[in-house]
Design a protein around this motif. Structure first.
Motif, mmCIF file in Angstrom:
data_model
loop_
_atom_site.group_PDB
_atom_site.id
_atom_site.type_symbol
_atom_site.label_atom_id
_atom_site.label_comp_id
_atom_site.label_asym_id
_atom_site.label_seq_id
_atom_site.Cartn_x
_atom_site.Cartn_y
_atom_site.Cartn_z
ATOM 1 N N GLU A 20 3.655 -5.419 -2.785
ATOM 2 C CA GLU A 20 2.214 -5.220 -2.729
ATOM 3 C C GLU A 20 1.695 -5.543 -1.324
ATOM 4 O OE1 GLU A 20 0.226 -6.390 -6.721
ATOM 5 O OE2 GLU A 20 -0.404 -7.792 -5.183
ATOM 6 N N PHE A 104 6.036 3.878 4.056
ATOM 7 C CA PHE A 104 5.093 3.758 2.944
ATOM 8 C C PHE A 104 5.676 4.405 1.682
ATOM 9 C CE2 PHE A 104 1.335 4.815 0.449
ATOM 10 C CZ PHE A 104 0.600 3.646 0.555
ATOM 11 N N LEU A 115 8.630 -2.430 -10.654
ATOM 12 C CA LEU A 115 7.746 -2.392 -11.813
ATOM 13 C C LEU A 115 8.530 -2.042 -13.079
ATOM 14 C CD1 LEU A 115 4.744 -2.886 -11.604
ATOM 15 C CD2 LEU A 115 4.370 -0.436 -11.630
ATOM 16 N N ILE A 122 10.275 -7.482 -19.605
ATOM 17 C CA ILE A 122 9.232 -7.857 -20.563
ATOM 18 C C ILE A 122 9.534 -7.288 -21.943
ATOM 19 C CG2 ILE A 122 6.790 -7.551 -21.136
ATOM 20 C CD1 ILE A 122 6.234 -7.740 -18.129
ATOM 21 N N MET B 1 -4.879 -10.144 -5.506
ATOM 22 C CA MET B 1 -4.240 -8.809 -5.530
ATOM 23 C C MET B 1 -4.391 -8.102 -4.195
ATOM 24 S SD MET B 1 -2.765 -7.464 -8.205
ATOM 25 C CE MET B 1 -3.154 -5.775 -8.606
ATOM 26 N N SER B 2 -3.246 -7.763 -3.620
ATOM 27 C CA SER B 2 -3.302 -7.088 -2.320
ATOM 28 C C SER B 2 -3.611 -5.610 -2.460
ATOM 29 C CB SER B 2 -1.977 -7.212 -1.603
ATOM 30 O OG SER B 2 -1.486 -8.504 -1.680
ATOM 31 N N LEU B 3 -3.216 -5.032 -3.591
ATOM 32 C CA LEU B 3 -3.336 -3.576 -3.695
ATOM 33 C C LEU B 3 -4.780 -3.107 -3.597
ATOM 34 C CD1 LEU B 3 -0.771 -2.129 -6.224
ATOM 35 C CD2 LEU B 3 -0.827 -1.953 -3.775
ATOM 36 N N ARG B 5 -7.003 -4.357 -1.774
ATOM 37 C CA ARG B 5 -7.415 -4.408 -0.364
ATOM 38 C C ARG B 5 -7.061 -3.118 0.364
ATOM 39 N NH1 ARG B 5 -4.602 -9.631 0.980
ATOM 40 N NH2 ARG B 5 -5.354 -10.809 -0.784
ATOM 41 N N VAL B 6 -6.024 -2.444 -0.141
ATOM 42 C CA VAL B 6 -5.625 -1.177 0.483
ATOM 43 C C VAL B 6 -6.798 -0.198 0.447
ATOM 44 C CG1 VAL B 6 -4.038 0.769 0.320
ATOM 45 C CG2 VAL B 6 -3.204 -1.539 -0.044
ATOM 46 N N ALA B 10 -7.985 1.602 3.743
ATOM 47 C CA ALA B 10 -7.994 3.064 3.852
ATOM 48 C C ALA B 10 -9.436 3.581 3.852
ATOM 49 C CB ALA B 10 -7.200 3.678 2.713
ATOM 50 N N VAL B 124 -2.789 7.721 1.142
ATOM 51 C CA VAL B 124 -2.547 6.283 0.933
ATOM 52 C C VAL B 124 -3.360 5.791 -0.258
ATOM 53 C CG1 VAL B 124 -2.951 3.990 1.908
ATOM 54 C CG2 VAL B 124 -1.885 5.742 3.303
ATOM 55 N N THR B 127 -1.938 7.241 -3.604
ATOM 56 C CA THR B 127 -0.685 6.580 -3.979
ATOM 57 C C THR B 127 -0.965 5.184 -4.513
ATOM 58 O OG1 THR B 127 0.320 7.770 -2.164
ATOM 59 C CG2 THR B 127 1.606 6.003 -3.126
ATOM 60 N N THR B 128 -1.855 4.462 -3.827
ATOM 61 C CA THR B 128 -2.176 3.097 -4.245
ATOM 62 C C THR B 128 -2.833 3.100 -5.619
ATOM 63 O OG1 THR B 128 -2.564 2.643 -1.940
ATOM 64 C CG2 THR B 128 -3.254 0.971 -3.473
ATOM 65 N N LEU B 131 -0.172 3.479 -8.148
ATOM 66 C CA LEU B 131 0.588 2.235 -8.288
ATOM 67 C C LEU B 131 -0.187 1.230 -9.132
ATOM 68 C CD1 LEU B 131 2.219 1.492 -4.826
ATOM 69 C CD2 LEU B 131 3.255 2.435 -6.874
ATOM 70 N N LYS B 134 -0.133 2.208 -12.745
ATOM 71 C CA LYS B 134 1.179 1.934 -13.350
ATOM 72 C C LYS B 134 1.341 0.444 -13.601
ATOM 73 C CE LYS B 134 4.004 5.840 -12.413
ATOM 74 N NZ LYS B 134 4.592 6.555 -11.288
ATOM 75 N N THR B 135 0.809 -0.360 -12.669
ATOM 76 C CA THR B 135 0.914 -1.813 -12.835
ATOM 77 C C THR B 135 0.142 -2.268 -14.075
ATOM 78 O OG1 THR B 135 0.911 -1.896 -10.454
ATOM 79 C CG2 THR B 135 0.767 -3.986 -11.564
ATOM 80 N N LEU B 138 2.022 -2.247 -17.274
ATOM 81 C CA LEU B 138 3.196 -3.122 -17.327
ATOM 82 C C LEU B 138 3.274 -3.843 -18.665
ATOM 83 C CD1 LEU B 138 5.511 -4.183 -15.539
ATOM 84 C CD2 LEU B 138 4.026 -6.044 -14.893
ATOM 85 N N GLY B 139 4.453 -3.757 -19.286
ATOM 86 C CA GLY B 139 4.678 -4.493 -20.529
ATOM 87 C C GLY B 139 4.270 -3.740 -21.780
#
Lengths: 132, 140
Positions: A20, A104, A115, A122, B1-3, B5-6, B10, B124, B127-128, B131, B134-135, B138-139
């Motif tokens: 990230e 990238f 992921l 999980i 969360m860094s994502l 910030r993208v 951008a 960018v 894509t972010t 991502l 998709k995050t 998760l689970g």
């Protein structure tokens, strides 16, 4: 038997956090592709992951007031390095958009891989909990 | 969360890029404007980009996340294109008309470069976004 969620997930959680972080750094590079004097940056993923995992040399502390290593306690900021320019430009900018785009894309694929691995960890835990 | 910030990073690049595209459009539109004196001509404009560091980008960002901002817009000091056309309505006493100092070739090259940068930053962001989505799954 006790299970710690952290140890069950392994290094994937740390890896995801670092991926990230790298997305952010690479996006900064791409955003500044036309900024005069901007220096492209990145970090050594393997070294940072090892550092977050606590592998490698660290300072020994026997007392709470001892000087603390950056890897102990709160996760330290990643150590950013500067990219070596392949073609220097007149305005001092060292971003090579093609290299950054490739990095990238590579980072995106690896993020998704992490992921997926995390997801299967999980779902494995969920299966174990349900006992089906 | 860094994502997240993208999006700021951008996004700042997109807004700086749109200023750049705006100046190119303005320059090209005014490439053939005339004036009776060399002081009154339309001068080619160009934005100056500067790195915007963490704190300027928004709360919670680290110092090494870098966006872009427009530090200012400078006008070209190139001499105007001068033509001797005594019959022109905007000609001065000696019969000269002064055109703007826009170099259309330079502007076109700038336009291509600016639109490529813009596309990159949109990519960018897309894509972010994928991502992040998709995050979120998760689970599941």
């Amino acid at each position: 038997m006790t299970i710690s969620i952290d140890s069950a997930l392994g290094l994937h959680a740390d890896a995801l956090r670092l991926r990230e972080r790298r997305t952010e750094i690479l996006a900064s590079n791409l955003a500044n592709a036309d900024t005069p004097g901007f220096k492209a940056r990145d970090f050594d993923f393997a070294a940072e992951l090892a550092r977050q995992q606590g592998v490698g040399i660290r300072l020994a502390t026997t007392d709470a007031s001892h000087l603390r290593d950056a890897t102990q306690g709160i996760p330290a900021a990643t150590e950013l390095l500067y990219r070596t320019p392949t073609q220097s430009s007149l305005d001092g900018n060292t971003v090579d958009p093609h290299l950054e785009k490739a990095a990238f894309a590579d980072n995106t694929v690896r993020y998704q891989t992490t992921l997926m691995l995390l997801g299967s960890k999980i779902s494995g835990l969920m299966k174990a909990l349900r006992g089906e | 969360m860094s994502l997240e910030r993208v999006f700021d990073i951008a996004g700042s690049a997109l807004s700086a890029g749109s200023v750049r595209l705006n100046t190119v459009a303005s320059n090209l539109a005014n490439a053939d404007t005339v004036s009776a004196s060399p002081g009154d001509i339309y001068r080619a404009r160009e934005p100056v980009f500067a790195t915007m560091l963490g704190e300027q980008l928004g709360a919670g960002t680290t110092a090494d996340a870098a966006g872009v901002q427009v530090a200012g817009v400078v006008e070209s000091s190139a001499p105007p294109r001068t033509e001797y056309r005594p019959d022109h309505p905007a000609a001065d006493a000696d019969g000269y008309v002064y055109y703007s100092n826009v170099n259309a070739m330079e502007e076109l090259a700038n336009l291509v470069s600016a639109s490529r940068s813009y596309e990159t930053n949109v990519d960018v962001m897309n894509t972010t976004k994928q991502l992040l989505l998709k995050t979120l799954e998760l689970g599941r």
